[in-house]
Motif scaffolding. Structure first.
Motif, short mmCIF file in Angstrom:
data_model
loop_
_atom_site.label_atom_id
_atom_site.label_comp_id
_atom_site.label_asym_id
_atom_site.label_seq_id
_atom_site.Cartn_x
_atom_site.Cartn_y
_atom_site.Cartn_z
N TRP A 1 0.84 -1.20 0.00
CA TRP A 1 0.00 0.00 0.00
C TRP A 1 0.87 1.25 0.00
CZ3 TRP A 1 -4.64 -1.74 -0.86
CH2 TRP A 1 -5.09 -2.92 -0.27
N ASP A 2 0.32 2.33 -0.51
CA ASP A 2 0.93 3.64 -0.30
C ASP A 2 0.36 4.09 1.05
OD1 ASP A 2 1.53 6.31 -0.02
OD2 ASP A 2 0.71 6.92 -1.96
N ALA B 1 -5.22 3.44 3.53
CA ALA B 1 -4.23 2.35 3.55
C ALA B 1 -4.18 1.63 4.89
CB ALA B 1 -2.85 2.90 3.18
N ASP C 1 -5.10 -2.25 5.56
CA ASP C 1 -4.07 -3.12 6.12
C ASP C 1 -4.56 -3.78 7.42
OD1 ASP C 1 -1.26 -4.15 6.20
OD2 ASP C 1 -1.20 -2.94 8.04
N ASP D 1 -0.25 -9.97 2.92
CA ASP D 1 0.61 -9.18 2.03
C ASP D 1 1.66 -10.03 1.31
OD1 ASP D 1 1.85 -9.62 4.47
OD2 ASP D 1 2.79 -7.64 4.54
N THR E 1 -7.69 -2.13 -8.00
CA THR E 1 -6.31 -2.54 -8.25
C THR E 1 -6.12 -2.43 -9.76
OG1 THR E 1 -6.31 -4.00 -6.34
CG2 THR E 1 -4.66 -4.44 -8.05
N GLU F 1 -1.79 -0.66 -6.50
CA GLU F 1 -2.87 -0.88 -5.55
C GLU F 1 -3.78 0.35 -5.55
OE1 GLU F 1 -3.13 -3.91 -4.55
OE2 GLU F 1 -1.15 -4.40 -5.33
N THR G 1 -4.48 2.48 -3.48
CA THR G 1 -3.97 3.63 -2.73
C THR G 1 -2.91 4.41 -3.51
OG1 THR G 1 -2.37 2.15 -1.68
CG2 THR G 1 -4.44 2.59 -0.47
N GLU G 2 -2.49 3.89 -4.65
CA GLU G 2 -1.45 4.55 -5.46
C GLU G 2 -1.99 5.85 -6.04
OE1 GLU G 2 2.26 4.98 -6.70
OE2 GLU G 2 1.69 3.02 -5.92
#
Length: 182
Positions: A119-120, A126, A130, A141, A151, A166, A168-169
């Motif tokens: 993740w970012d 994120a 997580d 992960d 994604t 992902e 969060t990018e």
């Protein structure tokens, strides 16, 4: 299967679409959902599509209901929602599964090519993702499975998977990778 162009998928009406029809184009392949915290990414994706489509860029949208049942409805209702809410013009395909034994072969291939990249952690969602996923599986992960909606996999003009992003990018990082391939 050596490239993404070796696969055939189904459009939202169930008709087969040979991905070799996209040969020579840069593809961003995304599993999406209409009721997700990441759903507003449709707006960013459409902006990328409008900016680069004429330069040989295509987005392939695969709705998926595997994460929190956040892609309810029919293929047509999902399509209408995306068109009306976000003005999306890129191709949308039949709803699929991306994980498990009955995952679509395209996604089995994509995950073999690029596993989970992390993740970012600067993204506000994120830590939530997580924590939630780690409670289900402490080693989540370490597995290549798709972790959540939005994604993205980037393929080059030869159909080779060059990156996985992902949800969060940042869109800026994704855009940079796209422009390098174009």
């Amino acid at each position: 299967m050596n490239t993404i162009f070796d696969f055939t998928v189904k459009d939202r009406k169930g008709k087969p679409v040979a991905l070799k029809g996209y040969a020579g184009e840069v593809l961003l392949i995304v599993n999406t959902a209409t009721k997700c915290g990441f759903t507003p990414q449709y707006e960013e994706l459409e902006r990328l599509y409008e900016k680069y489509h004429s330069k040989g860029f295509e987005i392939l949208d695969f709705p998926c209901n595997q994460f929190g049942q956040q892609a309810p409805g029919t293929d047509e209702s999902i399509h209408q929602f995306c068109k009306l809410t976000y003005g999306t013009e890129f191709p949308r395909f039949k709803k699929i599964k991306v994980n498990g034994d009955d995952a679509d072969p395209v996604y089995k291939y994509l995950k073999e090519q690029k596993g989970f990249a992390g993740w970012d952690m600067t993204h506000p969602l994120a830590h939530i993702l997580d924590d939630m996923l780690r409670k289900e599986d402490a080693e989540y992960d370490q597995k290549p499975d798709i972790k959540w909606n939005f994604t993205k996999f980037l393929t080059d003009k030869r159909g080779l998977v060059v990156a996985r992003f992902e949800p969060t990018e940042s869109i800026e990082n994704i855009e940079k990778a796209i422009t390098e391939l174009l």
